[in-house]
Design an enzyme around this catalytic site. Structure first.
Site, PDB file in Angstrom:
ATOM      1  N   VAL A 112      -7.576  -8.138  -7.679  1.00  0.00           N
ATOM      2  CA  VAL A 112      -7.829  -8.080  -9.121  1.00  0.00           C
ATOM      3  C   VAL A 112      -7.213  -9.270  -9.851  1.00  0.00           C
ATOM      4  O   VAL A 112      -7.267  -9.332 -11.080  1.00  0.00           O
ATOM      5  CB  VAL A 112      -7.310  -6.757  -9.745  1.00  0.00           C
ATOM      6  CG1 VAL A 112      -8.025  -5.572  -9.156  1.00  0.00           C
ATOM      7  CG2 VAL A 112      -5.804  -6.624  -9.579  1.00  0.00           C
ATOM      8  N   GLU A 113      -6.658 -10.203  -9.095  1.00  0.00           N
ATOM      9  CA  GLU A 113      -6.144 -11.421  -9.716  1.00  0.00           C
ATOM     10  C   GLU A 113      -6.974 -12.619  -9.242  1.00  0.00           C
ATOM     11  O   GLU A 113      -8.039 -12.871  -9.778  1.00  0.00           O
ATOM     12  CB  GLU A 113      -4.653 -11.571  -9.423  1.00  0.00           C
ATOM     13  CG  GLU A 113      -3.818 -10.470 -10.085  1.00  0.00           C
ATOM     14  CD  GLU A 113      -2.329 -10.665  -9.929  1.00  0.00           C
ATOM     15  OE1 GLU A 113      -1.784 -11.641 -10.467  1.00  0.00           O
ATOM     16  OE2 GLU A 113      -1.692  -9.821  -9.242  1.00  0.00           O
ATOM     17  N   MET A 114      -6.525 -13.314  -8.191  1.00  0.00           N
ATOM     18  CA  MET A 114      -7.245 -14.516  -7.776  1.00  0.00           C
ATOM     19  C   MET A 114      -8.178 -14.277  -6.595  1.00  0.00           C
ATOM     20  O   MET A 114      -9.077 -15.077  -6.338  1.00  0.00           O
ATOM     21  CB  MET A 114      -6.237 -15.632  -7.497  1.00  0.00           C
ATOM     22  CG  MET A 114      -5.405 -15.949  -8.738  1.00  0.00           C
ATOM     23  SD  MET A 114      -4.057 -17.106  -8.469  1.00  0.00           S
ATOM     24  CE  MET A 114      -4.945 -18.655  -8.420  1.00  0.00           C
TER      25      MET A 114
END
Length: 313
Positions: A112-114
């Site tokens: 859910v980030e990178m």
């Protein structure tokens, strides 16, 4: 509208490429880490970088309660400042990382980030002529997991601040550096408001984890540190972060629930009035502090005085 969004996302890496064309080639691990920190090459679809969520003008924090990752995916926790990390012993709100070298790689892989496996990130860097040559020049080896972690962590360690009005007052004995209100706020910080119990030292932080009453098992269900340690005593505990540059890192708390310093101070004045019947709340936060409105303003002015001059408007 969708076509415009796609064009904008695709243009982001081009903006980065144009911005670095005028920069000298990195000659140190720190300089290489800075380049990588702002390069979308480390995200799955090459759309965001570490700097997308840790914005330099906001003391490397974000103005959103929760920052969007790749494809706009949202996590559950607020982006903390990446500054003043040098002397900290744990990282992330729940302390899941015990070194900066561990910390810098986790957001890269987080879906859910990178959303890019570290092995894939290393493969990308090795296939990029600029980075392949830079790593060879600086580390005497091709890009690797350890050298990537070292470059990013060396950059983060460089993000120290100690040039605030408060520093000018306390270190340089410049009585005109802060207002009389801020001075009263500092006294309250150390006495009636009891802030010093958790926030102390050069960065006004602590290696401990505390439950300040933001877990009630109903509306507020992030269990914090206990998800890592599996200890009931850690239920609702979160890392005590630095207060430096706090005036530019809103919103506050692990979930970004407070938009202003006034809201934060009002909460600490009487936590039960904001989140009644919270679970495992620290004994330091039992009852109301009974701060007056003037005292609350004094504390806020003191906190603002901890802002490094580079961020003062």
């Amino acid at each position: 509208m969708k076509a415009k969004i796609v064009i904008l996302i695709c243009a982001l890496p081009l903006v980065f490429i144009r911005s670095i064309m005028h920069e000298p080639e990195p000659t140190t691990s720190l300089e290489l880490g800075k380049r990588l920190f702002f390069d979308p090459i480390l995200s799955g679809n090459r759309s965001i970088s570490c700097g997308s969520c840790h914005k330099e003008n906001l003391a490397f924090a974000d103005s959103l309660a929760v920052s969007p990752g790749v494809n706009g995916r949202l996590g559950t926790r607020n982006t903390p400042s990446a500054m003043n990390m040098r002397f900290q012993e744990s990282f992330f709100w729940d302390g899941r990382a015990t070194s900066l070298e561990q910390q810098v790689l986790i957001p890269i892989e987080n879906p859910v980030e990178m959303d890019l496996p570290v092995d894939s990130a290393i493969a990308r860097l090795n296939s990029d002529a600029f980075y392949r040559q830079s790593f060879l020049r600086i580390f005497k080896e091709l890009p690797s997991k350890s050298s990537l972690a070292k470059a990013l962590s060396d950059f983060e360690r460089s993000l120290e601040t100690n040039d605030s009005p408060f520093d000018d007052w306390r270190i340089n004995d410049n009585e005109d550096a802060v207002s009389a209100s801020a001075k009263r706020g500092f006294k309250l910080f150390n006495t009636k408001a009891k802030c010093i119990q958790c926030h102390f030292g050069p960065d006004f932080n602590n290696i401990e984890f505390r439950n300040i009453g933001l877990f009630d098992g109903k509306m507020h269900v992030d269990s914090g540190r206990s998800a890592i340690t599996h200890l009931a005593s850690d239920l609702g505990k979160f890392k005590i972060g630095s207060l430096r540059n706090i005036s530019v890192t809103a919103p506050y708390m692990h979930n970004g629930m407070f938009k202003t310093l006034k809201e934060v101070i009002n909460y600490y004045d009487n936590p039960e009035a904001i989140i009644p019947n919270s679970m495992n709340r620290d004994s330091l936060l039992t009852g109301s502090l009974q701060l007056t409105e003037v005292e609350k303003q004094d504390i806020e002015n003191f906190l603002i005085s901890l802002t490094d001059r580079r961020f003062l408007k």
